[in-house]
Design a protein around this motif. Structure first.
Motif, PDB file in Angstrom:
ATOM      1  N   PHE A  37       0.831  -1.197   0.000  1.00 23.37           N
ATOM      2  CA  PHE A  37       0.000   0.000   0.000  1.00 23.37           C
ATOM      3  C   PHE A  37       0.872   1.257   0.000  1.00 23.37           C
ATOM      4  CE2 PHE A  37      -2.475  -3.308   2.205  1.00 23.37           C
ATOM      5  CZ  PHE A  37      -3.549  -3.383   1.336  1.00 23.37           C
ATOM      6  N   ASN A  38       0.250   2.389  -0.267  1.00 22.32           N
ATOM      7  CA  ASN A  38       0.913   3.686  -0.245  1.00 22.32           C
ATOM      8  C   ASN A  38       0.840   4.246   1.181  1.00 22.32           C
ATOM      9  OD1 ASN A  38       1.649   6.356  -0.427  1.00 22.32           O
ATOM     10  ND2 ASN A  38       0.125   6.926  -1.958  1.00 22.32           N
ATOM     11  N   PHE A  39       1.989   4.319   1.824  1.00 25.46           N
ATOM     12  CA  PHE A  39       2.037   4.733   3.220  1.00 25.46           C
ATOM     13  C   PHE A  39       2.361   6.221   3.396  1.00 25.46           C
ATOM     14  CE2 PHE A  39       2.276   0.184   3.480  1.00 25.46           C
ATOM     15  CZ  PHE A  39       1.602  -0.127   4.651  1.00 25.46           C
ATOM     16  N   GLY A  40       2.435   6.961   2.299  1.00 29.16           N
ATOM     17  CA  GLY A  40       2.603   8.415   2.400  1.00 29.16           C
ATOM     18  C   GLY A  40       4.053   8.849   2.380  1.00 29.16           C
TER      19      GLY A  40
ATOM     20  N   ASP B  33       6.034  18.993   2.837  1.00 26.69           N
ATOM     21  CA  ASP B  33       6.395  20.269   2.215  1.00 26.69           C
ATOM     22  C   ASP B  33       5.255  20.819   1.375  1.00 26.69           C
ATOM     23  OD1 ASP B  33       9.000  20.564   3.239  1.00 26.69           O
ATOM     24  OD2 ASP B  33       9.817  19.223   1.721  1.00 26.69           O
ATOM     25  N   LYS B  34       4.491  19.934   0.755  1.00 26.70           N
ATOM     26  CA  LYS B  34       3.369  20.393  -0.063  1.00 26.70           C
ATOM     27  C   LYS B  34       2.290  21.061   0.790  1.00 26.70           C
ATOM     28  CE  LYS B  34       3.807  17.210  -3.977  1.00 26.70           C
ATOM     29  NZ  LYS B  34       3.106  16.204  -4.822  1.00 26.70           N
TER      30      LYS B  34
ATOM     31  N   PRO C 240      -4.193  27.094  -8.206  1.00 23.69           N
ATOM     32  CA  PRO C 240      -3.136  28.101  -8.010  1.00 23.69           C
ATOM     33  C   PRO C 240      -2.668  28.210  -6.560  1.00 23.69           C
ATOM     34  CG  PRO C 240      -4.981  29.007  -9.260  1.00 23.69           C
ATOM     35  CD  PRO C 240      -5.445  27.717  -8.676  1.00 23.69           C
ATOM     36  N   ASN C 241      -3.448  27.695  -5.631  1.00 26.34           N
ATOM     37  CA  ASN C 241      -3.153  27.881  -4.211  1.00 26.34           C
ATOM     38  C   ASN C 241      -2.739  26.612  -3.488  1.00 26.34           C
ATOM     39  OD1 ASN C 241      -3.866  30.779  -3.777  1.00 26.34           O
ATOM     40  ND2 ASN C 241      -5.850  30.083  -4.552  1.00 26.34           N
ATOM     41  N   SER C 242      -2.683  25.496  -4.191  1.00 26.59           N
ATOM     42  CA  SER C 242      -2.356  24.222  -3.565  1.00 26.59           C
ATOM     43  C   SER C 242      -1.344  23.465  -4.405  1.00 26.59           C
ATOM     44  CB  SER C 242      -3.625  23.373  -3.393  1.00 26.59           C
ATOM     45  OG  SER C 242      -3.301  22.076  -2.929  1.00 26.59           O
ATOM     46  N   ALA C 243      -0.417  22.793  -3.735  1.00 28.77           N
ATOM     47  CA  ALA C 243       0.526  21.923  -4.436  1.00 28.77           C
ATOM     48  C   ALA C 243      -0.138  20.622  -4.869  1.00 28.77           C
ATOM     49  CB  ALA C 243       1.730  21.637  -3.546  1.00 28.77           C
ATOM     50  N   PHE C 244      -1.321  20.360  -4.341  1.00 30.53           N
ATOM     51  CA  PHE C 244      -2.124  19.206  -4.741  1.00 30.53           C
ATOM     52  C   PHE C 244      -3.162  19.681  -5.753  1.00 30.53           C
ATOM     53  CE2 PHE C 244      -0.717  18.611  -0.369  1.00 30.53           C
ATOM     54  CZ  PHE C 244      -0.095  17.366  -0.431  1.00 30.53           C
ATOM     55  N   LYS C 245      -3.195  19.081  -6.926  1.00 35.57           N
ATOM     56  CA  LYS C 245      -4.022  19.582  -8.023  1.00 35.57           C
ATOM     57  C   LYS C 245      -5.267  18.718  -8.229  1.00 35.57           C
ATOM     58  CE  LYS C 245      -0.705  22.524  -8.690  1.00 35.57           C
ATOM     59  NZ  LYS C 245      -0.838  23.916  -8.196  1.00 35.57           N
ATOM     60  N   VAL C 246      -6.297  19.347  -8.818  1.00 37.58           N
ATOM     61  CA  VAL C 246      -7.527  18.634  -9.173  1.00 37.58           C
ATOM     62  C   VAL C 246      -7.904  18.981 -10.606  1.00 37.58           C
ATOM     63  CG1 VAL C 246      -8.462  18.509  -6.819  1.00 37.58           C
ATOM     64  CG2 VAL C 246      -8.961  20.503  -8.254  1.00 37.58           C
ATOM     65  N   THR C 247      -8.577  18.065 -11.253  1.00 34.06           N
ATOM     66  CA  THR C 247      -9.180  18.351 -12.550  1.00 34.06           C
ATOM     67  C   THR C 247     -10.556  18.955 -12.328  1.00 34.06           C
ATOM     68  OG1 THR C 247     -10.244  16.195 -12.719  1.00 34.06           O
ATOM     69  CG2 THR C 247      -7.971  16.369 -13.542  1.00 34.06           C
TER      70      THR C 247
ATOM     71  N   LEU D  28      -8.972  16.529  -2.373  1.00 38.10           N
ATOM     72  CA  LEU D  28      -7.513  16.440  -2.301  1.00 38.10           C
ATOM     73  C   LEU D  28      -7.017  15.284  -1.443  1.00 38.10           C
ATOM     74  CD1 LEU D  28      -6.596  20.227  -1.804  1.00 38.10           C
ATOM     75  CD2 LEU D  28      -6.709  18.932  -3.939  1.00 38.10           C
ATOM     76  N   SER D  29      -7.903  14.647  -0.697  1.00 39.17           N
ATOM     77  CA  SER D  29      -7.487  13.718   0.350  1.00 39.17           C
ATOM     78  C   SER D  29      -6.674  12.536  -0.169  1.00 39.17           C
ATOM     79  CB  SER D  29      -8.712  13.212   1.121  1.00 39.17           C
ATOM     80  OG  SER D  29      -9.579  12.482   0.268  1.00 39.17           O
ATOM     81  N   THR D  30      -7.031  12.004  -1.316  1.00 40.55           N
ATOM     82  CA  THR D  30      -6.316  10.839  -1.826  1.00 40.55           C
ATOM     83  C   THR D  30      -4.857  11.176  -2.099  1.00 40.55           C
ATOM     84  OG1 THR D  30      -8.337   9.922  -2.777  1.00 40.55           O
ATOM     85  CG2 THR D  30      -6.250   9.108  -3.647  1.00 40.55           C
ATOM     86  N   GLU D  31      -4.621  12.319  -2.750  1.00 34.70           N
ATOM     87  CA  GLU D  31      -3.249  12.734  -3.028  1.00 34.70           C
ATOM     88  C   GLU D  31      -2.495  13.098  -1.754  1.00 34.70           C
ATOM     89  OE1 GLU D  31      -1.702  12.598  -5.883  1.00 34.70           O
ATOM     90  OE2 GLU D  31      -3.483  11.932  -6.994  1.00 34.70           O
ATOM     91  N   GLN D  32      -3.220  13.492  -0.717  1.00 36.64           N
ATOM     92  CA  GLN D  32      -2.586  13.940   0.525  1.00 36.64           C
ATOM     93  C   GLN D  32      -2.328  12.820   1.523  1.00 36.64           C
ATOM     94  OE1 GLN D  32      -5.336  16.928   1.982  1.00 36.64           O
ATOM     95  NE2 GLN D  32      -4.309  18.581   0.855  1.00 36.64           N
ATOM     96  N   ASN D  33      -2.881  11.630   1.286  1.00 39.32           N
ATOM     97  CA  ASN D  33      -2.829  10.556   2.284  1.00 39.32           C
ATOM     98  C   ASN D  33      -3.433  11.018   3.615  1.00 39.32           C
ATOM     99  OD1 ASN D  33      -0.526   9.448   0.382  1.00 39.32           O
ATOM    100  ND2 ASN D  33      -1.059   7.776   1.778  1.00 39.32           N
ATOM    101  N   VAL D  34      -4.516  11.786   3.518  1.00 35.90           N
ATOM    102  CA  VAL D  34      -5.167  12.344   4.696  1.00 35.90           C
ATOM    103  C   VAL D  34      -6.623  11.904   4.732  1.00 35.90           C
ATOM    104  CG1 VAL D  34      -6.107  14.506   5.636  1.00 35.90           C
ATOM    105  CG2 VAL D  34      -3.695  14.355   5.058  1.00 35.90           C
ATOM    106  N   VAL D  35      -7.114  11.598   5.926  1.00 31.77           N
ATOM    107  CA  VAL D  35      -8.541  11.353   6.130  1.00 31.77           C
ATOM    108  C   VAL D  35      -9.053  12.279   7.224  1.00 31.77           C
ATOM    109  CG1 VAL D  35      -8.497   8.949   5.373  1.00 31.77           C
ATOM    110  CG2 VAL D  35      -8.058   9.472   7.766  1.00 31.77           C
ATOM    111  N   TRP D  36     -10.304  12.687   7.079  1.00 34.29           N
ATOM    112  CA  TRP D  36     -11.010  13.479   8.083  1.00 34.29           C
ATOM    113  C   TRP D  36     -12.296  12.744   8.416  1.00 34.29           C
ATOM    114  CZ3 TRP D  36      -9.114  17.963  10.229  1.00 34.29           C
ATOM    115  CH2 TRP D  36      -8.039  18.585   9.568  1.00 34.29           C
TER     116      TRP D  36
END
Length: 556
Positions: free
Chosen positions: A399-402, A408-409, A444-451, A504-512
Motif C-alpha cells: 500500500f501507499n504509506f505516504g 512540504d506540499k 493556483p493555491n495548492s501543491a495538490f491539483k484537481v481536474t 484532495l485527500s487521496t493525493e494527501q494521504n489524509v482522512v477526516w
C-alpha cells in the motif's frame, strides 16, 4: 526527575525521527532545567495556560512530523525541534478528557464548555460560558487570581469574545452572546491585558455610518479595518469606555502594541478574527505584517503582567487550529500549529530559567478527526535493497504509506479553503459554481491539483436532510452534498471547503472523520516545580486539570 510510563510512552512517539544530535542537546538542557527546579514547592507565583483550540494528538503529530522530517522544514535551522518538544523534555506529559463532566454530561465538548471547565474546575454544559452544570455563575481561575492581587491576561488569535477567552472572564448562558461578553470583560475589570481580534463586539451599532463615531475611532489610532462593522444593537463604544472609564491603553496594530505602556492594555487587531496562519506566513516573509503575531502578543502580555510583584495568570489561545479542522484543511492546519508553536517557543525561552511559574499546554478538544492514512492509490514500485535480509527479493509494500515530501506540499499552500470558498462566492452564486470554477481557485493555491471533473463534487448541492427552520447553521434548505457521515457536517455553505478536503485527500494521504469535534484524549504538557507537575502526568479530565492548576496558583 523520573518520568512515568505514560511520559515515556508519549515521548517515544514524539521523539521518533528527530535528529539525534539535536534532541540530545534539548535533553541536556532539560536536565539542567529540572535540576534547578524546586522539588517540594506546592505553589507557584505565575501560571501560563496555553490552549490549542482543536489540538489533539493527531494535530501535534502533523506539526512534529513536519518539523522533524519534512525535506524542507522551516525548523531545519532550529534543529528540527518544536517548542512543544522542548516542554515535553523539560517537564511532564499527560492526557486529559475534555467531555462535559459528570453522569449528566455528554461525550463531546464544544469550546465554550471545555474552556469553562478548564476555567472553573467544575462540570459545565455545552455552549455555556463561565457557568457550572446547573447554570450558576462560578468564579474562574482568572477571577480568583485577580481577587488575590495577581495580574491577569487573555491572548487569542480569534476574537476576544470567542468561546475560549470568554470562558475565563465572563458568564453567559450561551457563547453566542458576544456583545454581552464584551461588556462583562470591560466592566468587571478582572482582566488587565486583553489582546485579540473581535472589535465588532465592542463598537456602537452605527459605527460604519456615524461620522462622529468614525472620527473618534480615528483619533484613538484605529485603522478603518478595525471599525468596519459592529455586532452591537446599542450606541455603546466599549473601546472608548475601556480607555476613559477603566484606564486601558489601546492598541490596534503591531506597532502600537510594541509602544504601549501601562499595566492595563486592550489590543483589538481585527474587526472579527485575526489573520490566519497562511496570511501570517506571507506577510512575515516580506515584513509587511500589520497585526501582531500570536508570539508577539504573548511576549507583550508577559512583559506587562510580570511587572506585578504578586504574580499573574495568563491564558494564550491558538484558536484557528480549530477553524482549520472544522473545514478539513490540512495545509491551513499546519500553518496554525506552526503559529501556535512560535508562541509556545517564546514562552519556553521566557520561562526556562525561572522556578516560580507553571506552564500548562493542552487542547480544549480535537477537531475534525484528522489523520494520515495509508491507501490503495499510487502503489509503490519495487525497489532493490542491499540488506542481507532481503534474500534476493525486492522491497515492495502493498500500500501507499505516504511520502515525506507531502509535508512540504502542505506548507506550500497559499490560501485557506475558506479563502478559496470566498473567492468562488465573489465570482458567482455557489449554486451556479462549476467544477472548473473550483479547480480554478484550488490549483493556483495548492501543491495538490484537481481536474475540473474531480472538483465537480465540490460544487454539488442538494436538499439539507437535517433542515431546521431558524437554525443558525441548519436553516438552509440546500446544502453542499456530503456523501458520508453527513450528520456530522453542519456548517452550511462552509462545507464546500470540506469538499475541497475530500477532493484532495487521496493525493494527501489524509482522512477526516467529521466537520465538528471528537472526544479524543488530549496531550497535556506541564512545566514547573517537580512536585507540582508530577500530578499532571496521568489520565485526567479537564475539570481535574483545572482543579490542579487552581491548587498550584491559589493559596488555600
Amino acid at each position: 526527575m523520573n518520568k512515568s510510563l505514560l511520559m515515556l510512552a508519549i515521548s517515544a512517539v514524539l521523539i521518533t525521527g528527530c535528529n539525534n544530535e539535536n534532541i540530545t542537546k534539548v535533553k541536556e538542557e532539560a536536565e539542567v532545567i529540572k535540576e534547578k527546579m524546586p522539588k517540594e514547592v506546592a505553589h507557584v507565583k505565575n501560571l501560563i495556560l496555553m490552549i490549542g483550540d482543536g489540538m489533539g494528538a493527531q494535530q501535534i503529530g502533523l506539526l512534529e512530523e513536519y518539523a522533524r522530517r519534512a525535506p524542507h522544514s522551516i525548523y531545519n535551522g532550529k534543529g528540527n525541534i518544536t517548542g512543544l518538544t522542548k516542554f515535553a523534555e523539560a517537564g511532564q506529559l499527560g492526557l486529559s478528557l475534555s467531555a462535559p463532566y459528570g453522569v449528566n454530561g455528554s461525550l463531546v465538548a464544544d469550546s465554550a464548555c471545555s474552556a469553562t471547565q478548564l476555567a472553573i474546575g467544575k462540570a459545565s454544559g455545552s455552549e455555556m460560558i463561565g457557568l457550572d452544570r446547573a447554570g450558576d455563575i462560578t468564579k474562574t481561575i482568572l477571577e480568583k487570581a485577580k481577587a488575590i492581587g495577581k495580574a491577569t491576561g487573555l491572548v487569542s488569535d480569534t476574537r476576544m469574545t470567542h468561546a475560549t477567552p470568554a470562558a475565563f472572564a465572563s458568564h453567559q448562558p450561551h457563547r453566542s452572546h458576544e456583545t454581552a461578553i464584551a461588556e462583562q470583560m470591560i466592566e468587571a475589570g478582572s482582566v488587565d491585558v486583553l489582546l485579540s481580534g473581535g472589535a465588532r463586539a465592542f463598537l456602537p451599532a452605527d459605527i460604519s455610518t456615524n461620522s462622529l463615531a468614525i472620527n473618534t475611532m480615528e483619533k484613538v489610532g484605529a485603522p478603518a479595518a478595525i471599525y468596519e462593522a459592529s455586532k452591537r444593537t446599542d450606541d455603546r463604544n466599549l473601546i472608548l469606555e475601556a480607555q476613559d472609564k477603566h484606564g486601558y491603553t489601546l492598541a490596534f496594530d503591531g506597532e502600537q502594541l510594541n509602544k504601549a505602556t501601562g499595566t492595563k492594555l486592550l489590543g483589538l487587531f481585527a474587526n472579527s478574527g485575526m489573520a490566519d496562519g497562511i496570511a501570517y506566513k506571507a506577510c512575515k516573509a516580506n515584513n509587511s505584517c500589520v497585526q501582531p503575531s500570536l508570539r508577539n502578543m504573548t511576549l507583550k502580555a508577559l512583559d506587562v503582567l510580570s511587572k506585578d510583584e504578586d504574580g499573574f495568570f495568563l491564558m494564550v489561545e491558538g484558536g484557528q487550529i480549530d477553524w482549520a479542522g472544522h473545514i478539513n484543511d490540512t495545509g491551513w492546519l499546519l500553518h496554525e500549529l506552526i503559529k501556535f508553536d512560535e508562541a509556545i517557543d517564546a514562552v519556553y525561552e521566557w520561562v526556562k530559567d525561572r522556578d516560580d511559574t507553571l506552564v500548562i499546554i493542552t487542547g480544549d478538544h480535537e477537531t475534525g478527526g484528522f489523520g494520515f492514512s495509508y491507501s490503495a492509490h499510487n502503489l509503490p514500485e519495487a525497489q532493490s535493497l542491499s540488506g542481507d535480509g532481503m534474500r534476493g527479493k525486492d522491497y515492495q509494500p502493498k500500500f501507499n504509506f505516504g511520502a515525506l515530501s507531502l509535508l512540504d506540499k502542505f506548507y506550500a499552500q497559499t490560501a485557506t479553503f475558506k479563502d478559496m470558498l470566498n473567492n468562488v462566492k465573489a465570482k458567482t452564486e455557489l449554486a451556479n459554481a462549476t467544477g472548473q470554477d473550483w479547480a480554478d481557485v484550488i490549483n493556483p493555491n495548492s501543491a495538490f491539483k484537481v481536474t475540473s471533473e474531480q472538483a465537480a463534487k465540490v460544487a454539488l448541492r442538494g436538499n439539507n436532510d437535517y433542515y431546521s427552520a431558524g437554525h443558525r447553521y441548519l436553516g438552509d434548505a440546500q446544502f453542499p452534498v456530503i456523501d458520508d457521515f453527513k450528520a456530522f457536517y453542519v456548517y452550511g455553505d462552509e462545507l464546500h471547503g470540506n469538499l475541497i478536503g475530500r477532493a484532495l485527500s487521496t493525493e494527501q494521504n489524509v482522512v477526516w472523520g467529521t466537520g465538528t469535534h471528537t472526544a479524543a484524549p488530549l496531550p497535556v504538557y506541564a512545566f514547573g516545580p517537580e512536585k507540582i507537575i508530577k500530578q499532571f502526568s496521568t489520565l485526567q479530565y479537564h475539570v481535574e486539570l483545572s482543579q490542579k492548576m487552581m491548587t498550584a496558583l491559589l493559596p488555600e
